[in-house]
Design a protein around this motif. Sequence first.
Motif, PDB file in Angstrom:
ATOM      1  N   ARG A 246       0.684   4.161   1.561  1.00 39.46           N
ATOM      2  CA  ARG A 246       0.183   4.737   2.738  1.00 39.46           C
ATOM      3  C   ARG A 246       1.740   3.564   3.362  1.00 39.46           C
ATOM      4  NH1 ARG A 246      -2.205   8.246   6.244  1.00 39.46           N
ATOM      5  NH2 ARG A 246      -4.110   7.437   4.418  1.00 39.46           N
ATOM      6  N   ASP A 247       1.679   2.452   2.973  1.00 39.73           N
ATOM      7  CA  ASP A 247       2.782   2.128   4.188  1.00 39.73           C
ATOM      8  C   ASP A 247       4.151   1.563   3.584  1.00 39.73           C
ATOM      9  OD1 ASP A 247       1.514   1.216   6.041  1.00 39.73           O
ATOM     10  OD2 ASP A 247       0.443  -0.953   5.078  1.00 39.73           O
TER      11      ASP A 247
ATOM     12  N   ASP B 293      -2.103  13.753   9.245  1.00 38.31           N
ATOM     13  CA  ASP B 293      -2.196  12.293   8.006  1.00 38.31           C
ATOM     14  C   ASP B 293      -1.294  13.530   6.382  1.00 38.31           C
ATOM     15  OD1 ASP B 293      -2.535  10.899   6.021  1.00 38.31           O
ATOM     16  OD2 ASP B 293      -4.042  10.456   6.426  1.00 38.31           O
TER      17      ASP B 293
ATOM     18  N   TRP C 232      -0.027  14.321  -0.477  1.00 37.53           N
ATOM     19  CA  TRP C 232       0.843  13.531  -0.964  1.00 37.53           C
ATOM     20  C   TRP C 232       0.746  12.714  -1.762  1.00 37.53           C
ATOM     21  CZ3 TRP C 232       6.142  13.452   0.459  1.00 37.53           C
ATOM     22  CH2 TRP C 232       7.453  12.140  -0.327  1.00 37.53           C
TER      23      TRP C 232
ATOM     24  N   PHE D  54       1.182   9.171   9.726  1.00 39.75           N
ATOM     25  CA  PHE D  54       0.799   8.748   8.457  1.00 39.75           C
ATOM     26  C   PHE D  54      -0.946   7.807   9.410  1.00 39.75           C
ATOM     27  CE2 PHE D  54       5.200   8.714   7.400  1.00 39.75           C
ATOM     28  CZ  PHE D  54       5.370   9.304   6.335  1.00 39.75           C
TER      29      PHE D  54
ATOM     30  N   ASP E 181       0.632  -1.171   0.021  1.00 40.32           N
ATOM     31  CA  ASP E 181      -0.061  -0.696   0.138  1.00 40.32           C
ATOM     32  C   ASP E 181       0.708   1.170  -0.068  1.00 40.32           C
ATOM     33  OD1 ASP E 181      -2.850   1.000   0.431  1.00 40.32           O
ATOM     34  OD2 ASP E 181      -1.405   2.510   1.946  1.00 40.32           O
TER      35      ASP E 181
ATOM     36  N   PRO F  70      -4.578   7.265   9.175  1.00 41.19           N
ATOM     37  CA  PRO F  70      -4.945   7.319   8.612  1.00 41.19           C
ATOM     38  C   PRO F  70      -6.127   8.351   9.097  1.00 41.19           C
ATOM     39  CG  PRO F  70      -4.785   5.442   7.705  1.00 41.19           C
ATOM     40  CD  PRO F  70      -4.327   5.668   8.901  1.00 41.19           C
TER      41      PRO F  70
ATOM     42  N   THR G  95       3.103  -1.658   9.199  1.00 36.67           N
ATOM     43  CA  THR G  95       2.630  -1.200   9.036  1.00 36.67           C
ATOM     44  C   THR G  95       1.924  -0.247   9.529  1.00 36.67           C
ATOM     45  OG1 THR G  95       0.907  -2.828   9.122  1.00 36.67           O
ATOM     46  CG2 THR G  95       2.207  -3.146   7.454  1.00 36.67           C
ATOM     47  N   THR G  96       1.279   0.426   8.958  1.00 37.59           N
ATOM     48  CA  THR G  96       0.331   1.669   9.666  1.00 37.59           C
ATOM     49  C   THR G  96       0.032   1.217  10.286  1.00 37.59           C
ATOM     50  OG1 THR G  96      -1.116   2.050   8.511  1.00 37.59           O
ATOM     51  CG2 THR G  96       0.515   3.819   8.244  1.00 37.59           C
TER      52      THR G  96
ATOM     53  N   MET H 183      -1.236  11.677   3.813  1.00 42.28           N
ATOM     54  CA  MET H 183      -1.165  10.726   2.559  1.00 42.28           C
ATOM     55  C   MET H 183      -1.699  11.556   1.666  1.00 42.28           C
ATOM     56  SD  MET H 183       1.349   8.289   2.034  1.00 42.28           S
ATOM     57  CE  MET H 183       0.708   8.285   1.152  1.00 42.28           C
TER      58      MET H 183
ATOM     59  N   MET I  10       5.053   5.546   4.907  1.00 41.62           N
ATOM     60  CA  MET I  10       5.344   5.414   6.340  1.00 41.62           C
ATOM     61  C   MET I  10       6.917   4.111   6.976  1.00 41.62           C
ATOM     62  SD  MET I  10       5.865   3.520   9.354  1.00 41.62           S
ATOM     63  CE  MET I  10       4.280   2.015   8.333  1.00 41.62           C
TER      64      MET I  10
END
Length: 314
Positions: free
Chosen positions: A63-64, A170, A175, A163, A61, A165, A92-93, A172, A67
């Motif tokens: 996001r991960d 946040d 980004w 990161f 993902d 959600p 992961t988040t 992302m 992160m």
Amino acid sequence: MDDFLAFVVERHRIWEQRQAGAPQPWTDDPILATRNFTNVFRVLDPGTQFILTDLFEPDLDPRDTLMRAFLYRHTGRVDAWRYLDVSVGYPTTATIEDARGALKDYRGSVSTYETTTRWSGQATTRLKPQRPVFTNAYLVFPQSQEKGTDKLDSIVDLTKRLFTPGSPNDIMPEWLRAKTQAERFRILRRNPGVGDFMTMQILTDWGYQCGEDREDEFLVPGPGSIKGAKALDPTAKTMDVVKRVVKAVRGVANSPRLGYRSPSLMDIGSNLLCEWSKYVRFRGQAVPKTTYTPAHPGPQPAPVLPSYYTEDLL
């Protein structure tokens, strides 16, 4: 400039000799033979290879992906991250608290010792972990100014703020909407304690995973790069020196190549100028009597490269 170009060509020649299995000595340069320098191509350094071989899984993902790059670059110890993998898995988040606990387990108990401040003569109590989770290769700034705050906690807390959600901080959504490296740089850099050098590293790591060849698009030099530029021309602006250096490196005889690629703006304007500042500093010191002992001796594996390094030039 001639000295700098000779340094660049010789440093990459050392890498080529090691890849070919040649024994030491790999160079007649007394400084390169006895000191540690990063590779001409940033992607070849062990810390970056670890990102490509271990951290960036297929279909991870976004996001991960970001992160992991953020937290890894703000710690940097590959051994600590391998411990993460076998104990709780790469974070992961959703599992970052597990990562916090595992990194603390790896670090072990923290002992205290006293040191005397050079100028004031006062004794100061410091903390010393059994095994470090932070690298000494570059500065990592703690995110809390509160005395006694655990630096690891402050870095993990910052990662969670940026990161998680739906959190107010946040990054992302913004980004993913960003179109340029300059926009992404500003999104990361505006957070207190995230410096220019670290932001550029994370930006480049993101490009590796996403297959985005943006290494020539944008650069903000870090402190070491600025020193390296000043060593070449103390009167010129840093980016003016960078532009001259990029042209010179790509035009010199035996210019380093990785496949069909020449060193990028990121390779030259960030890493190479920083390493040049070290080289210049070592020229004023006594040469060590022993040759450099590599951290990874023996046969060298073929490097793992991002997709855009291996695509046909046409």
